[in-house]
Design a protein around this motif. Sequence first.
Motif, mmCIF file in Angstrom:
data_model
loop_
_atom_site.group_PDB
_atom_site.id
_atom_site.type_symbol
_atom_site.label_atom_id
_atom_site.label_comp_id
_atom_site.label_asym_id
_atom_site.label_seq_id
_atom_site.Cartn_x
_atom_site.Cartn_y
_atom_site.Cartn_z
ATOM 1 N N ASP A 206 -20.678 41.005 -25.032
ATOM 2 C CA ASP A 206 -20.526 40.376 -26.342
ATOM 3 C C ASP A 206 -21.837 39.785 -26.864
ATOM 4 O OD1 ASP A 206 -17.866 41.053 -26.282
ATOM 5 O OD2 ASP A 206 -17.169 39.091 -25.585
ATOM 6 N N LEU A 207 -22.785 39.511 -25.970
ATOM 7 C CA LEU A 207 -24.059 38.946 -26.414
ATOM 8 C C LEU A 207 -24.966 39.993 -27.044
ATOM 9 C CD1 LEU A 207 -24.887 36.594 -23.384
ATOM 10 C CD2 LEU A 207 -24.097 35.922 -25.656
ATOM 11 N N HIS A 208 -24.650 41.271 -26.851
ATOM 12 C CA HIS A 208 -25.435 42.381 -27.423
ATOM 13 C C HIS A 208 -26.903 42.296 -27.030
ATOM 14 C CE1 HIS A 208 -21.932 43.519 -29.728
ATOM 15 N NE2 HIS A 208 -21.840 42.281 -30.214
ATOM 16 N N ARG A 209 -27.144 41.966 -25.775
ATOM 17 C CA ARG A 209 -28.512 41.912 -25.279
ATOM 18 C C ARG A 209 -28.708 43.026 -24.252
ATOM 19 N NH1 ARG A 209 -31.456 37.394 -26.241
ATOM 20 N NH2 ARG A 209 -32.750 37.899 -24.426
ATOM 21 N N ALA A 210 -29.964 43.403 -24.057
ATOM 22 C CA ALA A 210 -30.277 44.414 -23.031
ATOM 23 C C ALA A 210 -29.965 43.836 -21.651
ATOM 24 C CB ALA A 210 -31.747 44.814 -23.117
ATOM 25 N N LEU A 211 -29.248 44.586 -20.871
ATOM 26 C CA LEU A 211 -28.816 44.116 -19.547
ATOM 27 C C LEU A 211 -29.627 44.802 -18.467
ATOM 28 C CD1 LEU A 211 -24.939 44.217 -20.096
ATOM 29 C CD2 LEU A 211 -26.432 42.198 -20.126
ATOM 30 N N PRO A 212 -29.772 44.148 -17.308
ATOM 31 C CA PRO A 212 -30.471 44.782 -16.178
ATOM 32 C C PRO A 212 -29.750 46.066 -15.747
ATOM 33 C CG PRO A 212 -30.168 42.427 -15.792
ATOM 34 C CD PRO A 212 -29.365 42.768 -16.999
ATOM 35 N N LEU A 213 -30.519 46.994 -15.187
ATOM 36 C CA LEU A 213 -29.949 48.277 -14.781
ATOM 37 C C LEU A 213 -28.778 48.129 -13.810
ATOM 38 C CD1 LEU A 213 -30.051 51.346 -14.870
ATOM 39 C CD2 LEU A 213 -31.762 51.278 -13.022
ATOM 40 N N PRO A 214 -28.840 47.277 -12.767
ATOM 41 C CA PRO A 214 -27.685 47.134 -11.878
ATOM 42 C C PRO A 214 -26.413 46.708 -12.609
ATOM 43 C CG PRO A 214 -29.619 46.153 -10.872
ATOM 44 C CD PRO A 214 -29.985 46.478 -12.275
ATOM 45 N N THR A 215 -26.568 45.832 -13.594
ATOM 46 C CA THR A 215 -25.399 45.379 -14.346
ATOM 47 C C THR A 215 -24.834 46.500 -15.208
ATOM 48 O OG1 THR A 215 -26.434 43.192 -14.441
ATOM 49 C CG2 THR A 215 -24.558 43.579 -15.896
#
Length: 409
Positions: A206-215
């Motif tokens: 919901d934050l619409h931010r880039a997430l780390p690859l593992p996530t």
Amino acid sequence: MPVYEYTAVDAKGRNKQGIISAESTQAARQLLRAKRLFVSTLAEAAGAGASAQTASASSMPVFSRRVGRAELLTATQVLATLLEAGLPLDKALGSLIEQMRSGRAKWVFSHILERIREGQDFSTALAAYPAVFPPTYISMVRSAEATGMLPIVLANLAEYLDRQMALTRTLQAALAYPAFMFLFGIVVMGLLLVYVIPEVTRIFVDLHRALPLPTVILIAVSNFFRAWWPAIFGGLAGVIFGLSRLLRTRRGRILKDRLTLILPVVGAIAQNAATARMARTLGTCLNQGVTMLAALRIAGSVSGNVVFEQAMERIRDEASQGGGLTDPMREADIFPPITIQLVSAGEQSGRLGELLIGLARMLENDVSTRIKSASSLFEPIMILLLGGMVGLMVLAVLLPIFEMSSLIG
């Protein structure tokens, strides 16, 4: 002659129960009264009306078609003790049946007693129930009848069954814990992926931010399982069903047994366990007077491994042509080296049966030691694997939290 089950009260007021063979219900009551027993209930045993000449395992009630190995072991021990005490076979069987609870074993031994009273040999009566008495049992009893050593042979049979059960229990106990851990781990991972992870990761999405690859990978895997879990379970069920059908065929069993023998750690255990079963069976049969060819056929059938069965068939063919056991065993290339050496020594010294029993005892101890060592190795490996997978999930969840904390800081 029909067999009747009864409950009665004796002259001292004690309850008695057992079976009795008689021409009719009235005759059974008269026999019981002659024993100073006052009948409470009297009924013909299930299936007992069938003639002993025509009754067989196929006429046995469904609940009676199998007798557990523990029940067979106990019955064999009791029967050996009664015969050693000097009781004739029919009296010993009657005493054995009287102390049994109603059920599968009592039904079988009641009909064996009926057959013996009608003139059949003990081994012939046992052979009518192949689902209960293995070929080893029947062949050794038949040999004992010819030599007059039935009490000694039954005592040896009891020891044989006890050893076989101990080896089976050891194998089952070794497999139980890893299997439980594996299934438990699958259930935990499935619950985390389907229910827990989606709830936690929804905040990051919901934050619409880039997430780390593992996530990102964890979210993708979780979404895949949530969307396709019916197909996944259906596919697993299909694979399990297909493998079970394959393993029922001879080719499937051969592939499974060959694969088992070449696996690290497991292969050595399977090889020694199959050799121990073969050696104990062959040695016991030879010691009790069973012919070599019959003993080889029985030993191959109890090995529990199709590869060993095929090898024993080739060894039996060689023996039927006058050859020895050592060379075909060496050519089979599946027996431990100590087996070849002891069989060769046994053939030269005429003590083959005795040396095979010693070999079986040594291999059984080796199997127990290897199983304990493998269990002590597999348990921490399973814990590390499950812990590592759960740890990776936790890390994939915590990485976005750490990034947001650093941004806020």
